[in-house]
Design an enzyme around this catalytic site. Structure first.
Site, PDB file in Angstrom:
ATOM      1  N   CYS A 197       0.820  -1.208   0.000  1.00  0.00           N
ATOM      2  CA  CYS A 197       0.000   0.000   0.000  1.00  0.00           C
ATOM      3  C   CYS A 197       0.853   1.256   0.000  1.00  0.00           C
ATOM      4  O   CYS A 197       1.694   1.439   0.869  1.00  0.00           O
ATOM      5  CB  CYS A 197      -0.948  -0.010   1.197  1.00  0.00           C
ATOM      6  SG  CYS A 197      -2.320  -1.130   0.928  1.00  0.00           S
ATOM      7  N   THR A 248      -1.318  -1.309  -5.558  1.00  0.00           N
ATOM      8  CA  THR A 248      -1.731  -0.105  -6.288  1.00  0.00           C
ATOM      9  C   THR A 248      -0.558   0.837  -6.558  1.00  0.00           C
ATOM     10  O   THR A 248       0.482   0.770  -5.905  1.00  0.00           O
ATOM     11  CB  THR A 248      -2.813   0.646  -5.515  1.00  0.00           C
ATOM     12  OG1 THR A 248      -2.316   0.896  -4.194  1.00  0.00           O
ATOM     13  CG2 THR A 248      -4.083  -0.167  -5.442  1.00  0.00           C
ATOM     14  N   CYS A 300      -7.543   7.151 -39.228  1.00  0.00           N
ATOM     15  CA  CYS A 300      -6.265   6.512 -39.566  1.00  0.00           C
ATOM     16  C   CYS A 300      -5.421   7.473 -40.378  1.00  0.00           C
ATOM     17  O   CYS A 300      -4.221   7.634 -40.145  1.00  0.00           O
ATOM     18  CB  CYS A 300      -6.517   5.218 -40.327  1.00  0.00           C
ATOM     19  SG  CYS A 300      -7.503   5.423 -41.836  1.00  0.00           S
ATOM     20  N   CYS A 345       4.510   3.225 -45.382  1.00  0.00           N
ATOM     21  CA  CYS A 345       4.025   2.525 -44.187  1.00  0.00           C
ATOM     22  C   CYS A 345       5.164   1.776 -43.503  1.00  0.00           C
ATOM     23  O   CYS A 345       5.831   0.948 -44.125  1.00  0.00           O
ATOM     24  CB  CYS A 345       2.906   1.552 -44.559  1.00  0.00           C
ATOM     25  SG  CYS A 345       2.292   0.588 -43.147  1.00  0.00           S
ATOM     26  N   CYS A 402       3.539   0.509 -38.138  1.00  0.00           N
ATOM     27  CA  CYS A 402       3.609   0.878 -36.712  1.00  0.00           C
ATOM     28  C   CYS A 402       2.375   0.474 -35.916  1.00  0.00           C
ATOM     29  O   CYS A 402       2.398   0.439 -34.696  1.00  0.00           O
ATOM     30  CB  CYS A 402       3.875   2.364 -36.560  1.00  0.00           C
ATOM     31  SG  CYS A 402       2.472   3.420 -36.935  1.00  0.00           S
ATOM     32  N   CYS A 407      -8.500   3.027 -35.110  1.00  0.00           N
ATOM     33  CA  CYS A 407      -9.682   2.722 -35.929  1.00  0.00           C
ATOM     34  C   CYS A 407     -10.844   2.299 -35.024  1.00  0.00           C
ATOM     35  O   CYS A 407     -10.684   1.431 -34.176  1.00  0.00           O
ATOM     36  CB  CYS A 407      -9.357   1.597 -36.910  1.00  0.00           C
ATOM     37  SG  CYS A 407     -10.790   1.092 -37.907  1.00  0.00           S
TER      38      CYS A 407
END
Lengths: 437, 451
Positions: free
Chosen positions: A138, A204, A352, A381, A384, A391
């Site tokens: 904690c 956490t 995109c 392209c 990546c 999308c």
């Protein structure tokens, strides 16, 4: 039908879904409701020494929301149990007696003094609990008092306390790790060195959820002041998966049983952690968001998927993804993918295109033959994945492995054999250089 | 057989029914509903919705501003492109414009609720903030006359005022607003929204409105040209097409004054309506008249249109609204004659001639004690003389909304080739104002309207 029964350190449960040590496991009424709903086990909310701690009476939780206020992340400043030790022990004993087939692990946080541990452990053992979990995680409140993550951040303390626990109890010892540390393998190694039977992670993450712009203080606030709390929920899952994988594939801790925690919300999340080596999974935020009934979805979902894959038991796929988790330097630099946009699925939102154009490689045309149509330009392209990530239609953009011909971007053939950074000519540290093509 | 309730009468319904019948057709979104609806927007690149909007409102931006708890910013985005964004949110045929273009209409058949979100933003701003977000530029000393205080005229006046010019708006009616005030169905613009919007627009300053001043009667185009630096004509279509060659009955009237009377009535129960009403026509006016006749308590309302459903100028949404409101639509019904006794209309006779019918058309009789003609409006062109060129009975303008006469611009329903939509009229007014501004500043007129 797939069998979900679990044996973790000898602790048996009908399924791997445990409720993590947290508000849902603080008392008899909650835990019995959970067991009736179908949960396989619980880690009882952390016990401490009397007199019990006190909690604030202001807000304890803060949240990050996604679309339609779907809860993405939760943080809390609640401390360990604020009820007397005797009441908790009595309720633990009663629940275990009523639900003998469920896992009952008890979380503990007492000062880093041997006598404190020597004192509390026999009392817990007396309840009939199946095991203990040491709360070294904690990050709020208790850490200021030298407990929780203040211990978890010092591997020497972890080892020392784990050793005491193994000395003073026959119960299995699970060490719960804090993610608020640079290298998670260090505390895991320490736990193992101290004789701990398993680790559980992650606790956490240190967090401030927001700033109240009217009051100019952190939000939520307690009388105009705020403090950091522990962050959890779906948003932390990737961090937890990474830390679990680090321990699962570390040479020193390989094989150390892991109870995985961190944003597990669906059966799929659970399956992913188990594939990454987890023996059980612990859930909290999902239950605190939807109630205990979600375990039905988790149980049926995991079974359906295992049936479809032909896995009869959890052991058949446990840890299967560990071997494929590696360092960047070993990734195949000759593996080439190109984005492909399914024109039938495309709804022409153009996201995109604009993210590629503005923030990446200018590799998606927005207009083809004078009409609004989004098409990938292979010559730009780099594969990546950003376009597929943004999308809104699942499966519309896919990254397709290229195997034949030549990459118009690099002029290199697609079918070149595996080669990684360690042998790349641009790597000053590489000893074996493979000539550039 | 005659009934006591036959004929044209008011107070056909219990008082509460009028309140319910003429309440908002589509109630506004609550803040929660707006947030949920706004979350569905994908923030598209070069968004199809914005392309489909005649005023090119940046729709993805204003919706994102709603999602980030900035409805005032959203309203500024809307109103900066379309000062009547509030009314357009209520009356635009969104299913033919922005919402038809929405990618989620393509994906799921359920577009983002752009119209309702626009209303949420503009209503929120008008409710929570005094005045308007726009300020006048320094006075240029130039004076422009605007004829018609409808959507085209007020949009033009507002943009001119913003640019620092002084504007006088003339309107024949006692109130400003044009069709927004007199022509739109009551349930589309409740709570006197049209007048509140007029006040909102005028609050920019620099605009004076002279109501009760008709072109040709109280002012002349020649005089306006002499007194002002430029003139914008946005007087709409004041004439009605009439049913020619039919017997005359007092119960046969034009739909436009009926709609107007209803809009102006503070107590809708006082507006008389027939028991059996026939509306002749196939446009928005026909739908508005028919639906409202039904809401006033007419038992049977029939729209008779000379051609098929695909030819109706009323949108599919409007046609559906008529049907769900209990209005019967009869297609391929060409009015032939009226019949009646003692000067009281009883029957409308139609030639029913659907395509593919062999032989002469069948004669169909529909009982009616009231007929509303909604067969189109026309430009009252007499006051224009021969100053500006007309085509198809309407004023010819170029892309900048310049008429054939230097110094005179025009927009809205009175121009040729328009869409007869509020939103198109607003765009006309805006573009004309920008063109007038360039003209008055002596800048080179652009070949095509900019912005």
């Amino acid at each position: 039908m797939a069998d979900l029964s679990t044996n973790f350190l000898g602790i048996k449960s009908p399924n791997p879904f445990w409720l993590a040590s947290a508000p849902p496991t603080d008392r008899y009424v909650n835990v019995t409701r959970a067991f009736k709903a179908g949960w396989g086990g619980v880690v009882w909310k952390t016990l401490g020494e009397d007199p019990p701690v006190v909690n604030v009476s202001g807000p304890r939780y803060g949240a990050i929301h996604g679309a339609d206020r779907r809860l993405i992340g939760l943080n809390n400043i609640e401390l360990i149990t604020d009820r007397p030790l005797a009441i908790n022990l009595q309720e633990i004993k009663q629940v275990k007696r009523e639900f003998p087939d469920r896992a009952m692990v008890v979380s503990i946080m007492v000062p880093c003094e041997e006598k404190s541990w020597a004192h509390i452990l026999p009392m817990i053992e007396e309840t009939g609990a199946d095991g203990i979990e040491l709360n070294f995680g904690c990050p709020h409140g208790m850490s200021e008092r030298g407990m929780g993550s203040a211990v978890g951040q010092v591997p020497e303390y972890i080892e020392m306390v784990a050793r005491w626990c193994k000395h003073y109890t026959r119960m299995p010892v699970i060490v719960k790790l804090t993610p608020n540390i640079t290298d998670i393998r260090r505390p895991a190694r320490a736990a193992k060195a101290g004789g701990a039977d398993a680790v559980s992670l992650i606790n956490t993450i240190n967090s401030v959820m927001g700033v109240d712009l009217d009051r100019m203080c952190p939000s939520p606030h307690v009388d105009g002041k705020g403090t950091h709390g522990g962050y959890c929920g779906p948003a932390v899952k990737p961090i937890a998966l990474s830390m679990v994988s680090e321990i699962a594939r570390d040479a020193e801790t390989q094989g150390l049983p892991i109870s995985a925690i961190g944003g597990i919300t669906t059966w799929r999340d659970a399956a992913e952690f188990i594939a990454m080596g987890a023996g059980t999974v612990q859930v909290c935020t999902a239950a605190m968001t939807y109630g205990f009934k979600i375990v039905e979805e988790m149980i049926t979902g995991l079974k359906s998927w295992m049936d479809a894959k032909g896995y009869a038991s959890l052991d058949e796929f446990r840890g299967r993804a560990v071997g494929n988790t590696t360092d960047w330097q070993y990734l195949n630099l000759n593996y080439v993918v190109k984005a492909r946009i399914d024109q039938d699925l495309c709804i022409k939102c153009g996201r995109c295109h604009i993210v590629c154009e503005d923030t990446s490689h200018q590799a998606i045309w927005p207009i083809v033959d004078g009409v609004r149509k989004f098409v990938v330009n292979d010559a730009e392209c780099v594969g990546c994945n950003l376009c597929a990530d943004v999308c809104p239609v699942e499966g519309c953009i896919t990254m397709e492995h290229q195997t034949e011909g030549t990459d118009p971007r690099t002029g290199l053939r697609y079918d070149r054999p595996y080669a990684n950074w360690t042998t790349h000519p641009n790597n000053p540290a590489s000893t074996v250089k493979i000539a550039a093509e | 057989m005659a009934y006591a309730s036959d004929g044209i009468a008011s107070h056909r319904l219990p008082p509460d029914d009028y309140v319910r019948n003429f309440a908002d057709l589509t109630p506004p979104l609550s803040r929660h509903e707006a947030t949920v609806a706004a979350d569905r927007c994908y923030f598209c690149y070069d968004a199809p919705c914005a392309q489909a909007c005649p005023t090119h409102i940046d729709i993805p931006l204003f919706i994102r501003q709603i999602t980030t708890a900035n409805p005032h910013g959203a309203a500024e985005t809307i109103l900066g492109a379309n000062i009547m964004g509030g009314m357009c949110a209520r009356v635009c045929p969104v299913e033919q414009l922005c919402e038809e273009a929405c990618v989620r209409e393509h994906a799921e058949g359920k577009p983002v609720q752009i119209g309702l979100l626009q209303r949420y933003a503009t209503d929120t701003l008008m409710a929570e903030r005094e005045g308007q977000p726009f300020v006048r530029q320094p006075d240029t000393g130039k004076r422009i006359a605007v004829v018609g205080a409808g959507p085209a005229g007020l949009s033009c006046a507002h943009r001119l005022a913003m640019l620092g010019h002084g504007v006088t708006v003339f309107d024949a009616k006692p109130k400003a607003g044009g069709l927004n005030e007199y022509g739109i169905a009551t349930y589309k613009t409740t709570n006197d929204f049209a007048q509140r919007e007029v006040d909102f627009i005028l609050s920019i300053g620099g605009i004076s409105v002279e109501t009760g001043k008709a072109l040709g009667r109280d002012v002349t185009l020649t005089q306006l040209q002499a007194d002002y630096d430029a003139v914008f004509l946005g007087m709409g279509l004041a004439g009605f097409n009439s049913l020619s060659g039919m017997p005359e009955f007092a119960q046969v009237t034009d739909a436009v004054p009926f709609i107007e009377e209803l809009r102006q009535a503070s107590d809708k129960a006082t507006v008389p309506v027939g028991r059996k009403v026939v509306v002749i026509g196939g446009g928005m006016t026909a739908i508005d008249a028919a639906v409202q006749a039904k809401k006033l308590g007419a038992e049977e309302v029939t729209i008779a249109y000379r051609r098929g459903p695909e030819h109706m100028k009323a949108s599919q949404f409007e046609q559906d609204l008529a049907k769900t409101s209990g209005v019967t639509i009869r297609h391929w019904a060409v009015p032939k004659s009226f019949d009646g006794t003692d000067g009281r209309l009883t029957t409308v006779l139609f030639d029913h001639a659907p395509p593919g019918l062999n032989g002469p058309p069948e004669t169909v009789a529909i009982q009616a004690d009231m007929v509303l003609a909604a067969i189109g409006q026309s430009l009252f062109d007499e006051p224009l003389g021969r100053t500006v060129a007309l085509s198809g009975g309407r004023i010819v303008v170029d892309a900048e909304r310049r008429t054939s006469h230097t110094g005179v611009w025009a927009g809205g329903d009175c121009v040729f080739g328009g869409q007869d939509l509020t939103v198109a009229a607003v765009e006309d007014g805006k573009q004309a104002a920008l063109s007038i501004d360039r003209f008055l500043r002596g800048a080179q007129a652009l070949p095509q309207a900019a912005e």
